[in-house]
Design an enzyme around this catalytic site. Structure first.
Site, PDB file in Angstrom:
ATOM      1  N   ASP A 189       0.766  -1.211  -0.086  1.00 13.12           N
ATOM      2  CA  ASP A 189       0.080   0.145  -0.084  1.00 13.12           C
ATOM      3  C   ASP A 189       0.737   1.237  -0.031  1.00 13.12           C
ATOM      4  O   ASP A 189       2.038   1.290   0.065  1.00 13.12           O
ATOM      5  CB  ASP A 189      -0.954   0.149   1.086  1.00 13.12           C
ATOM      6  CG  ASP A 189      -0.222  -0.409   2.521  1.00 13.12           C
ATOM      7  OD1 ASP A 189       1.011  -0.516   2.698  1.00 13.12           O
ATOM      8  OD2 ASP A 189      -0.775  -0.986   3.471  1.00 13.12           O
TER       9      ASP A 189
ATOM     10  N   ASN B 246      -7.363  -3.124  14.456  1.00 13.67           N
ATOM     11  CA  ASN B 246      -8.563  -3.594  14.291  1.00 13.67           C
ATOM     12  C   ASN B 246      -8.794  -4.601  12.972  1.00 13.67           C
ATOM     13  O   ASN B 246      -9.599  -5.137  12.727  1.00 13.67           O
ATOM     14  CB  ASN B 246      -9.477  -2.420  13.499  1.00 13.67           C
ATOM     15  CG  ASN B 246      -8.907  -1.943  12.344  1.00 13.67           C
ATOM     16  OD1 ASN B 246      -7.910  -2.230  11.715  1.00 13.67           O
ATOM     17  ND2 ASN B 246      -9.353  -0.622  11.810  1.00 13.67           N
TER      18      ASN B 246
ATOM     19  N   HIS C 242      -7.071  -5.092  10.249  1.00  9.97           N
ATOM     20  CA  HIS C 242      -6.774  -4.503   9.039  1.00  9.97           C
ATOM     21  C   HIS C 242      -5.396  -5.388   8.469  1.00  9.97           C
ATOM     22  O   HIS C 242      -4.686  -5.372   9.264  1.00  9.97           O
ATOM     23  CB  HIS C 242      -6.811  -3.184   8.691  1.00  9.97           C
ATOM     24  CG  HIS C 242      -5.726  -2.440   9.157  1.00  9.97           C
ATOM     25  ND1 HIS C 242      -5.746  -1.079   9.931  1.00  9.97           N
ATOM     26  CD2 HIS C 242      -4.554  -2.345   8.527  1.00  9.97           C
ATOM     27  CE1 HIS C 242      -4.935  -0.455  10.083  1.00  9.97           C
ATOM     28  NE2 HIS C 242      -3.811  -1.213   9.188  1.00  9.97           N
TER      29      HIS C 242
ATOM     30  N   GLU D  43      -9.687  -2.035   5.458  1.00  9.46           N
ATOM     31  CA  GLU D  43     -10.160  -1.861   6.861  1.00  9.46           C
ATOM     32  C   GLU D  43     -11.375  -2.727   6.936  1.00  9.46           C
ATOM     33  O   GLU D  43     -11.956  -3.373   6.164  1.00  9.46           O
ATOM     34  CB  GLU D  43     -10.803  -0.278   6.983  1.00  9.46           C
ATOM     35  CG  GLU D  43      -9.602   0.642   6.521  1.00  9.46           C
ATOM     36  CD  GLU D  43      -8.840   0.773   8.037  1.00  9.46           C
ATOM     37  OE1 GLU D  43      -8.838  -0.047   8.836  1.00  9.46           O
ATOM     38  OE2 GLU D  43      -8.165   1.595   8.260  1.00  9.46           O
TER      39      GLU D  43
HETATM   40  C1  GLP Z   1      -0.633   0.143   8.815  1.00  9.96           C
HETATM   41  C2  GLP Z   1      -0.045  -0.490   7.375  1.00  9.96           C
HETATM   42  C3  GLP Z   1      -0.239  -2.133   7.794  1.00  9.96           C
HETATM   43  C4  GLP Z   1       0.409  -2.623   9.082  1.00  9.96           C
HETATM   44  C5  GLP Z   1      -0.402  -1.968  10.181  1.00  9.96           C
HETATM   45  C6  GLP Z   1       0.316  -2.283  11.575  1.00  9.96           C
HETATM   46  O1  GLP Z   1      -1.867   0.654   8.720  1.00  9.96           O
HETATM   47  N1  GLP Z   1      -0.881  -0.129   6.337  1.00  9.96           N
HETATM   48  O2  GLP Z   1       0.414  -2.607   6.519  1.00  9.96           O
HETATM   49  O3  GLP Z   1       0.396  -3.794   9.090  1.00  9.96           O
HETATM   50  O4  GLP Z   1      -0.565  -0.381   9.896  1.00  9.96           O
HETATM   51  O5  GLP Z   1       1.396  -1.161  11.629  1.00  9.96           O
HETATM   52  P1  GLP Z   1       2.342  -1.526  12.724  1.00  9.96           P
HETATM   53  O6  GLP Z   1       3.361  -2.650  12.470  1.00  9.96           O
HETATM   54  O7  GLP Z   1       3.455  -0.327  12.840  1.00  9.96           O
HETATM   55  O8  GLP Z   1       2.019  -2.056  13.994  1.00  9.96           O
END
Ligand code: GLP
Length: 235
Positions: free
Chosen positions: A64, A130, A132, A137
């Site tokens: 993304d 959440n 995702h 989402e």
């Molecule tokens: C973001 C990314 C995800 C990631 C998630 C968790 O929103 N788009 O790909 O897995 O957050 O983030 P973190 O690894 O910092 O907890």
């Protein structure tokens, strides 16, 4: 579920295990890697940098990118990947969605074409609080491929730690869809810390539901979940 769940003592052990699996996949011919941003894979990327693995004939495709941010923007995922991996480990090519594309519909289609012509051998995933994955989402239909996403308030809040304040966080992103993610041959989902425990429980033990996007991974036949004690604490 046929998910393979591996509990590790901490993030460092998890990252090392990730590197072992990656090394095996490369030995078996894997050429295309789906990569994720966020704090979760950072130690894994360090392990890759410190390994002697060669990626100059390998391709990466990221999950993304924020809409509106240029690759030179420090908060963009392109910049993040350069800082945490690509500058130190050159690949043949690194694909990320172009968050500055004028025509986002065309960008989304182009990204689906990239995924179709470069089938992902191994996809790395983190998970949002959440549930995702990528930026899919809760409520995102499972059959969606690459799409433009409106970020939820909770994701904007969670990700605001990388920005000066919450207002700076882009409200939209381009993300691979669930259907794109499920096409990967093998998936590794990593999670560290208590904040992920509930999402991890739902993903592994809950019903498969669009309200917890990661639960769809129960339907894939080659998923490896690597979690620390805290993330596993509700299992
Ligand atoms: C973001 C990314 C995800 C990631 C998630 C968790 O929103 N788009 O790909 O897995 O957050 O983030 P973190 O690894 O910092 O907890």
């Amino acid at each position: 579920t046929i998910m393979k769940v591996i509990k590790v003592a901490n993030q460092l052990e998890g990252a090392k295990l990730g590197l072992e699996i990656l090394t095996e996949k490369i030995a078996a011919g894997a050429k295309t890697f789906g990569l994720a941003t966020g704090s979760t894979p950072v130690e894994f990327y360090n392990q890759i940098i410190n390994s002697d693995l060669d990626f100059t004939d390998k391709t990466s495709i990221n999950l993304d990118e924020y809409v509106g941010l240029d690759g030179s923007d420090e908060q963009s995922y392109r910049y993040f990947m350069s800082q945490h991996l690509f500058n130190e480990k050159p690949f043949k090519e690194n694909f990320l969605p172009n968050g500055k594309a004028k025509d986002l519909d065309a960008e989304v289609k182009a990204y689906d074409d990239i995924i179709a012509t470069h089938p992902i051998d191994l996809q790395i995933l983190g998970i949002g609080q959440n549930g995702h994955i990528g930026f899919n989402e809760p409520g995102t239909p499972f059959d969606v491929t690459t799409h433009v996403v409106d970020l939820t308030e909770s994701t904007i809040k969670a990700n605001s730690r990388y920005f000066e304040n919450e207002d700076e966080v882009p409200r939209q992103a381009v993300s691979m869809g669930i259907a794109s993610i499920l096409k990967s041959k093998t998936l590794i989902l990593m999670a560290w810390g208590e904040a992920k425990a509930e999402a991890i429980k739902g993903m592994i033990e809950g019903e498969v539901t669009e309200s917890l996007p990661a639960s769809v991974l129960q339907q894939h036949d080659d998923v490896i979940v690597i979690i620390d004690e805290a993330a596993a604490s509700l299992l």
